[in-house]
Design a protein around this motif. Structure first.
Motif, PDB file in Angstrom:
ATOM      1  N   PRO A 202      41.202  89.061  52.388  1.00 40.38           N
ATOM      2  CA  PRO A 202      42.017  88.028  51.741  1.00 40.38           C
ATOM      3  C   PRO A 202      43.448  87.984  52.256  1.00 40.38           C
ATOM      4  O   PRO A 202      44.074  86.924  52.258  1.00 40.38           O
ATOM      5  CB  PRO A 202      41.967  88.407  50.253  1.00 40.38           C
ATOM      6  CG  PRO A 202      41.529  89.821  50.214  1.00 40.38           C
ATOM      7  CD  PRO A 202      40.652  90.016  51.412  1.00 40.38           C
ATOM      8  N   LEU A 203      43.974  89.122  52.700  1.00 40.40           N
ATOM      9  CA  LEU A 203      45.320  89.120  53.264  1.00 40.40           C
ATOM     10  C   LEU A 203      45.363  88.246  54.510  1.00 40.40           C
ATOM     11  O   LEU A 203      46.206  87.355  54.637  1.00 40.40           O
ATOM     12  CB  LEU A 203      45.755  90.537  53.610  1.00 40.40           C
ATOM     13  CG  LEU A 203      47.111  90.675  54.309  1.00 40.40           C
ATOM     14  CD1 LEU A 203      48.232  90.238  53.390  1.00 40.40           C
ATOM     15  CD2 LEU A 203      47.334  92.107  54.774  1.00 40.40           C
TER      16      LEU A 203
ATOM     17  N   ALA B 160      50.751  79.530  49.497  1.00 38.64           N
ATOM     18  CA  ALA B 160      52.019  80.247  49.309  1.00 38.64           C
ATOM     19  C   ALA B 160      51.909  81.146  48.083  1.00 38.64           C
ATOM     20  O   ALA B 160      52.312  82.324  48.108  1.00 38.64           O
ATOM     21  CB  ALA B 160      53.177  79.268  49.152  1.00 38.64           C
ATOM     22  N   VAL B 161      51.349  80.610  47.013  1.00 40.33           N
ATOM     23  CA  VAL B 161      51.164  81.399  45.784  1.00 40.33           C
ATOM     24  C   VAL B 161      50.181  82.537  46.024  1.00 40.33           C
ATOM     25  O   VAL B 161      50.420  83.685  45.621  1.00 40.33           O
ATOM     26  CB  VAL B 161      50.674  80.494  44.640  1.00 40.33           C
ATOM     27  CG1 VAL B 161      50.296  81.335  43.422  1.00 40.33           C
ATOM     28  CG2 VAL B 161      51.735  79.470  44.277  1.00 40.33           C
ATOM     29  N   LEU B 162      49.068  82.249  46.689  1.00 39.10           N
ATOM     30  CA  LEU B 162      48.060  83.283  46.929  1.00 39.10           C
ATOM     31  C   LEU B 162      48.590  84.380  47.860  1.00 39.10           C
ATOM     32  O   LEU B 162      48.265  85.558  47.690  1.00 39.10           O
ATOM     33  CB  LEU B 162      46.795  82.658  47.521  1.00 39.10           C
ATOM     34  CG  LEU B 162      45.996  81.751  46.571  1.00 39.10           C
ATOM     35  CD1 LEU B 162      44.800  81.146  47.292  1.00 39.10           C
ATOM     36  CD2 LEU B 162      45.536  82.525  45.338  1.00 39.10           C
ATOM     37  N   SER B 163      49.401  83.992  48.855  1.00 38.12           N
ATOM     38  CA  SER B 163      49.978  84.991  49.758  1.00 38.12           C
ATOM     39  C   SER B 163      50.944  85.899  49.006  1.00 38.12           C
ATOM     40  O   SER B 163      50.987  87.116  49.241  1.00 38.12           O
ATOM     41  CB  SER B 163      50.707  84.296  50.916  1.00 38.12           C
ATOM     42  OG  SER B 163      49.798  83.583  51.733  1.00 38.12           O
ATOM     43  N   ALA B 164      51.726  85.318  48.095  1.00 38.96           N
ATOM     44  CA  ALA B 164      52.626  86.126  47.266  1.00 38.96           C
ATOM     45  C   ALA B 164      51.825  87.089  46.407  1.00 38.96           C
ATOM     46  O   ALA B 164      52.217  88.246  46.211  1.00 38.96           O
ATOM     47  CB  ALA B 164      53.493  85.222  46.397  1.00 38.96           C
ATOM     48  N   CYS B 165      50.684  86.646  45.906  1.00 38.03           N
ATOM     49  CA  CYS B 165      49.811  87.521  45.119  1.00 38.03           C
ATOM     50  C   CYS B 165      49.279  88.672  45.962  1.00 38.03           C
ATOM     51  O   CYS B 165      49.108  89.796  45.466  1.00 38.03           O
ATOM     52  CB  CYS B 165      48.648  86.718  44.531  1.00 38.03           C
ATOM     53  SG  CYS B 165      49.127  85.567  43.211  1.00 38.03           S
ATOM     54  N   CYS B 166      49.001  88.404  47.246  1.00 38.74           N
ATOM     55  CA  CYS B 166      48.537  89.467  48.143  1.00 38.74           C
ATOM     56  C   CYS B 166      49.601  90.554  48.271  1.00 38.74           C
ATOM     57  O   CYS B 166      49.283  91.747  48.327  1.00 38.74           O
ATOM     58  CB  CYS B 166      48.214  88.896  49.518  1.00 38.74           C
ATOM     59  SG  CYS B 166      46.619  88.051  49.621  1.00 38.74           S
TER      60      CYS B 166
END
Length: 425
Positions: free
Chosen positions: A339-340, A312-318
């Protein structure tokens, strides 16, 4: 008495730690069930993507505006909530395999009928009815396999099922490329829908080779609560149901925001024409496939909640990365496609095992079908909200709203228990 076994029987190897230990642990009947669920979800994905891939041709054929074309997708997702809930109840009342066949036949039939639609209104109705099957297939197939999987391997097993979505997506892109290359657009979009008849072959396989997990089926048959919608809102399960819906809404709201608006943002505000090319799609889909498998592995290693929170955090970073791509950086767009796709997909890998473990056998289909697909229906409105906000905030500013969805998912995890290693009862 449990659906799965954590200790080997006499005569079996004490430990299997190979790369495909999760597949061997299913046993012959479990592997046949895995094949049926994997094929069902891949073809579910294939039938879903026949619409977005053909959207430009459909819009031109029926002279549709952007609102009308967008409604075709929205109605599919909203109706899928009803389909998922109904399929879950059916899975608890008549069995996983029979419910799986009904969902596959439903989405295949109405996908084919879309190809015969004489006007926009008819196409809209057929697409909505296709959503009934589309919404139910994943929940039923995931439960079928979850009840065969061991507690130790359940996360990666269900993650492998999730990877079928990328396989179906890739197949749809390949068929789309071939069909639209050799046929004129007015005919090609109809042919795309007609190829949606392929799942009929899967139904034959499932009917002949796949059965429900015996212990789970027995518990389901002897329970008075089987398929009871009210049971998932009783005192012992109400909290779980509410927070599972919030979790599903957040994750899918973030997903559909990214999937819907990132290409538009990059084309309209960044002028990156590489969006939609074969190279971009190849990286996005390959990232998705690897993400599903990696997320499945990590959900067993880290736990269900930590895996979802991480991605969830990594997707928000994307989202933040994409909204800050320098103008003209086409190469960076191509690189970030992987990465997306990876992060957007890895977060889903834990859903099949997590939701299955939150509910008892008698209402597992009802609970999983309702929570996942209600989240899908509500999450489908996130892109709509971004569209409204884009007028005043710009697409880039509004796109950050997708991160709110992933934030909601993290908050929802606070109300749910960790279920890694839990036996199905």
């Amino acid at each position: 008495m449990s659906t799965t076994k954590t200790q080997p029987e006499q005569g079996e190897l004490p430990e299997d730690t190979g790369a495909f230990a999760w597949l061997r642990a299913l046993g012959p009947r479990g592997r046949r069930a895995f094949g049926g669920a994997f094929g069902g979800y891949a073809l579910d994905s294939y039938d879903f993507f026949t619409l977005p891939l053909s959207m430009v041709a459909i819009a031109a054929y029926f002279s549709l505006d952007s609102g009308q074309t967008g409604l075709l997708t929205t109605v599919t997702l909203v109706v899928s909530a009803l389909g998922g809930a109904l399929a879950g109840i059916l899975a608890d009342r008549i069995g996983r395999v029979r419910a799986l066949m009904i969902t596959v036949i439903t989405y295949a039939l109405f996908t084919v009928l879309c190809g015969f639609a004489p006007n926009y209104e008819t196409l809209l109705v057929f697409r909505a009815l296709q959503g009934l099957g589309f919404g139910g297939e994943w929940a039923v197939g995931a439960i079928l396999v979850a009840e065969y999987a061991t507690a130790r391997h359940r996360g990666r097993t269900l993650g492998a099922i999730q990877s079928a979505w990328a396989v179906g997506w890739a197949l749809a892109v390949i068929v789309y490329t071939l069909v639209f290359q050799f046929l004129d657009a007015d005919t090609a979009w109809r042919v795309m829908f007609w190829t949606g008849a392929l799942p009929a072959l899967l139904v034959v396989y499932v009917r002949r080779n796949v059965t429900d997990a015996p212990e789970a089926a027995e518990r389901r048959r002897t329970s008075r609560d089987r398929g009871s919608f009210t049971a998932i809102f009783r005192k012992d399960l109400a909290r779980t149901t509410v927070f599972a819906v919030l979790l599903s809404t957040g994750v899918q709201g973030g997903y559909y925001t990214l999937a819907t608006w990132v290409p538009t943002y990059l084309k309209s505000e960044r002028g990156l024409t590489v969006v939609g090319t074969g190279g971009y799609l190849a990286l996005l889909i390959s990232g998705a496939f690897i993400g599903y498998l990696t997320g499945g592995y990590l959900t067993d290693v880290l736990g269900r909640k930590k895996n979802i929170a991480l991605f969830a955090v990594l997707s928000a970073c994307c989202i933040l990365a994409y909204t800050n791509i320098p103008s003209g950086a086409d190469g960076l767009l191509l690189v970030l496609g992987f990465p997306l796709g990876f992060c957007m997909s890895a977060i889903f890998s834990g859903f099949g095992s997590f939701l299955a473990e939150l509910y008892p056998t008698a209402v597992r289909g009802t609970g999983q079908g309702f929570t996942y697909n209600t989240g899908r229906a509500v999450g489908a409105f996130f892109p709509t909200l971004v569209g409204f906000l884009a007028g005043s905030w710009g697409v880039g500013g509004a796109l950050v709203f997708g991160a709110v969805g992933y934030g909601l998912a993290v908050v929802a995890l606070l109300g749910l228990p960790e279920t890694r290693g839990r036996e199905l009862v």
